[in-house]
Design an enzyme around this catalytic site. Structure first.
Site, PDB file in Angstrom:
ATOM      1  N   LYS A   1      45.229  94.156 -73.288  1.00 46.43           N
ATOM      2  CA  LYS A   1      44.901  95.581 -73.169  1.00 46.43           C
ATOM      3  C   LYS A   1      45.724  96.306 -72.091  1.00 46.43           C
ATOM      4  O   LYS A   1      46.041  97.474 -72.252  1.00 46.43           O
ATOM      5  CB  LYS A   1      43.402  95.768 -72.889  1.00 46.43           C
ATOM      6  CG  LYS A   1      42.518  95.411 -74.086  1.00 46.43           C
ATOM      7  CD  LYS A   1      41.059  95.691 -73.775  1.00 46.43           C
ATOM      8  CE  LYS A   1      40.151  95.079 -74.839  1.00 46.43           C
ATOM      9  NZ  LYS A   1      38.745  95.428 -74.626  1.00 46.43           N
TER      10      LYS A   1
ATOM     11  N   ASP B   1      36.377 101.612 -75.725  1.00 50.62           N
ATOM     12  CA  ASP B   1      35.326 100.675 -75.283  1.00 50.62           C
ATOM     13  C   ASP B   1      34.170 101.382 -74.583  1.00 50.62           C
ATOM     14  O   ASP B   1      33.002 101.118 -74.876  1.00 50.62           O
ATOM     15  CB  ASP B   1      35.917  99.624 -74.330  1.00 50.62           C
ATOM     16  CG  ASP B   1      36.750  98.586 -75.056  1.00 50.62           C
ATOM     17  OD1 ASP B   1      36.460  98.302 -76.232  1.00 50.62           O
ATOM     18  OD2 ASP B   1      37.697  98.051 -74.444  1.00 50.62           O
TER      19      ASP B   1
END
Ligand code: ATR
Length: 280
Positions: free
Chosen positions: A67, A104
């Site tokens: 990420k 997220d």
């Protein structure tokens, strides 16, 4: 017409539920798309991803451990990705440049409020861990205006760094850092485990009395990895516990909406994925 192509990249990637989740979203919303899992190669992430998009990939989800690399790779970043310091969703613009987003935190907040019915406003919240997962939650959590937000970490300096960099967003929230052995007294309405997945049973060694009688304990990971923490929380008398499967489905829905401009109904998808996960 050929279906649009999407994928998730991670390492490992074999057990990813994202292909099943997106296939259910696509069927539900009649989108002509395919979505597959791809194993990322450490050291070749940027070159591989650029190649995939050059070859017609429409969008990519990014998971552990890429990420931060995806954040650096993106040509443009959404404001929430900028804050999170990590990217879990990429898409190509018309000119071929790549935009990075992070869904997220929004996925977590949606699962918390829509499914668990917990509005963080005026609540006392404790987050365990000060890594990337915690960073991704801080902006949407602070936006929801809890009374108090404590970040407790094995290495207290990392919690202090997070508090320093998010202080400007705290508003009326009392935002503070601690070590795992110096957690300010509870009880907390919400206890979030954002430490590394699958910690052993006694790894956190938390004091009693952290959870309010009506409290919710939430582990960001799902399945067996969430069990030690959720078992501990039950022993502590948690009114409710949740693993992170709802968050996984909600962050996927946020990515899907960014790519396709249409928001799937997550409830039935979560139920189906839960059944698959728990099937013997
Ligand atoms: P992520 O992106 O998943 O948050 P990370 O940035 O590596 O991953 O952060 C992992 C978190 O789990 C950190 O808060 C880490 O604590 P440290 O900052 O002290 O390393 C925490 N963690 C990992 N193993 C742990 C353990 N055995 N006990 C307590 N905390 C642990």
């Amino acid at each position: 017409m050929k279906p649009d192509r999407y994928a998730v990249v991670g390492n490992p990637i074999g057990h990813s539920l994202s292909p099943s989740i997106h296939a259910l979203f696509a069927a539900q919303t009649n989108q002509a798309m395919v979505y597959e899992a791809r194993l990322g190669r450490p050291g070749h992430f940027a070159e591989d991803v650029r190649d995939w998009f050059r070859n017609g990939l429409h969008g990519l989800n990014v998971t552990v451990p890429f990420k931060e690399e995806a954040f650096r790779l993106a040509d443009h970043r959404t404001a929430r990705a900028q804050r999170a310091g990590a990217v879990n969703t990429l898409w190509a613009e018309a000119d071929g440049t790549l935009t990075g987003d992070n869904t997220d935190g929004a996925g977590f907040l949606r699962d918390l409020s829509a499914r668990m019915g917990l509005d963080p406003a005026n609540r006392k919240i404790l987050i365990l861990g000060a890594g990337g997962a915690t960073r991704g939650l801080l902006e949407p959590l602070l936006h929801a205006a809890p009374a108090r937000l404590v970040i407790a970490n094995r290495t207290p300096e990392r919690a202090l760094e997070l508090v320093a960099s998010f202080a400007g967003l705290a508003g009326a929230t009392h935002l503070e850092a601690s070590g795992l052995d110096t957690i300010p007294d509870g009880p907390y309405d919400l206890l979030i485990n954002a430490t590394a997945a699958g910690l052993g049973k006694d790894a956190l060694n938390l004091p009693p009395g952290l959870l309010a009688a009506t409290g919710l304990a939430y582990d960001l990971v799902y399945g067996p990895a969430s069990r030690p923490f959720l078992d501990w929380a039950r022993q502590q008398g948690a009114a409710r516990v949740s693993d992170g499967l709802g968050m996984l489905v909600e962050q996927a829905a946020e990515s899907f909406a960014a790519w396709r401009g249409i928001r799937p109904d997550t409830g039935p998808v979560l139920r189906e994925i839960r059944q698959t996960l728990e099937a013997p």
